[in-house]
Design a protein around this motif. Structure first.
Motif, PDB file in Angstrom:
ATOM      1  N   ARG A   1      65.449  54.559  -3.906  1.00 49.67           N
ATOM      2  CA  ARG A   1      66.101  53.313  -4.326  1.00 49.67           C
ATOM      3  C   ARG A   1      67.419  53.607  -5.029  1.00 49.67           C
ATOM      4  N   THR A   2      67.431  54.611  -5.902  1.00 53.44           N
ATOM      5  CA  THR A   2      68.660  54.978  -6.609  1.00 53.44           C
ATOM      6  C   THR A   2      69.735  55.422  -5.634  1.00 53.44           C
ATOM      7  N   LEU A   3      69.373  56.257  -4.664  1.00 50.65           N
ATOM      8  CA  LEU A   3      70.350  56.761  -3.709  1.00 50.65           C
ATOM      9  C   LEU A   3      70.937  55.654  -2.839  1.00 50.65           C
ATOM     10  N   VAL A   4      70.160  54.605  -2.607  1.00 50.26           N
ATOM     11  CA  VAL A   4      70.647  53.474  -1.814  1.00 50.26           C
ATOM     12  C   VAL A   4      71.516  52.551  -2.652  1.00 50.26           C
ATOM     13  N   GLU A   5      71.029  52.178  -3.825  1.00 50.28           N
ATOM     14  CA  GLU A   5      71.707  51.164  -4.631  1.00 50.28           C
ATOM     15  C   GLU A   5      72.952  51.685  -5.333  1.00 50.28           C
TER      16      GLU A   5
END
Length: 262
Positions: A152-156
């Motif tokens: 999620r962090t890498l996407v957002e």
């Protein structure tokens, strides 16, 4: 003698242009920074698991022996340590102290486009929601053991990149059903005549079908139309994409030494 040589102004393929852009982008993108001699820490608590958003950037003369301690001081609240050193000579000088402190070392090439500007090739600008699904699946493919919070962090974290340059665009190539299958970022600073193409990815099932080339060619054309004669990207020195970029007119002009410790 060309104009750049006569005036002392860096030419489009001068590494000083790309170095200045990389430093400025990291400062502007960061939620907060902390300076030290020879560099600064770029930090973003909203994306604390992202190495690319929480690291030390060395862009000037520094004491290599002090770097491991500076990382502990400035990144001590994080589960990782990451240091980026721009420039071959400084990077080599910093390598030994950081390796003794348990860091791994990778070299990333700064590659400037020196070939003719291609025509647009069918990719188009998209908004971030269009990328969320394919980028999520891509990270699950590249990091199969990563937890959902890491993914999620890498996407957002992509949203924070809008702060990094005066003009930030997200480009994508679509398949025949309209699904995003390749994508990349384009960062433009017309005032300095510099553009960076970054994070160019094609979904694994669609490799070899021209989608990555469509995104790259479109980005190069848009950068030229925006008045940016310096157009560059980064690529790992020991990975195959660098050779693909070379065939498309890119040449290596500088190195960023990347050090990481989990």
């Amino acid at each position: 003698m060309d104009t750049a040589a006569r005036t002392g102004t860096p030419g489009p393929d001068d590494p000083a242009r790309a170095r200045a852009f990389l430093t400025a982008f990291a400062r502007r993108k960061a939620a907060r920074t902390a300076d030290f001699p020879g560099g600064f820490a770029a930090l973003d608590d909203a994306h604390a698991l992202s190495y690319g958003d929480n690291h030390l950037l060395v862009d000037g003369p520094t004491d290599p022996e002090l770097l491991p301690g500076r990382a502990e001081e400035l990144l001590g609240h994080l589960p990782h340590r990451a240091v980026q050193v721009i420039g071959e000579e400084t990077g080599r000088a910093c390598a030994e102290p950081l390796k003794r402190a348990g860091y791994t070392h990778a070299e990333v090439l700064v590659m400037v486009h020196t070939g003719p500007v291609p025509e647009r090739a069918g990719a188009r600008e998209v908004e971030l929601p269009a990328l969320r699904g394919p980028v999520t699946e891509s990270w699950r493919h590249f990091l199969p053991g990563a937890g959902e919070e890491v993914v999620r962090t890498l996407v957002e974290r992509r949203a924070a990149r809008r702060r990094g340059a005066p003009d930030v665009r997200f480009l994508a190539s679509h398949d025949e059903w309209g699904e995003v299958v390749s994508w990349g970022d384009l960062y433009l600073d017309p005032a300095t005549g510099t553009a960076q193409i970054e994070d160019l990815v094609t979904a694994a099932p669609h490799l070899g079908r021209g989608h990555g080339g469509a995104v790259l060619d479109t980005a190069l054309r848009l950068a030229a139309e925006a008045g940016c004669p310096t157009r560059f990207l980064t690529a790992f020195a020991d990975d195959w994409p660098r050779h693909w970029y070379e065939r498309r007119g890119f040449v290596a002009v500088d190195t960023v030494h990347c050090f990481e410790r989990a």
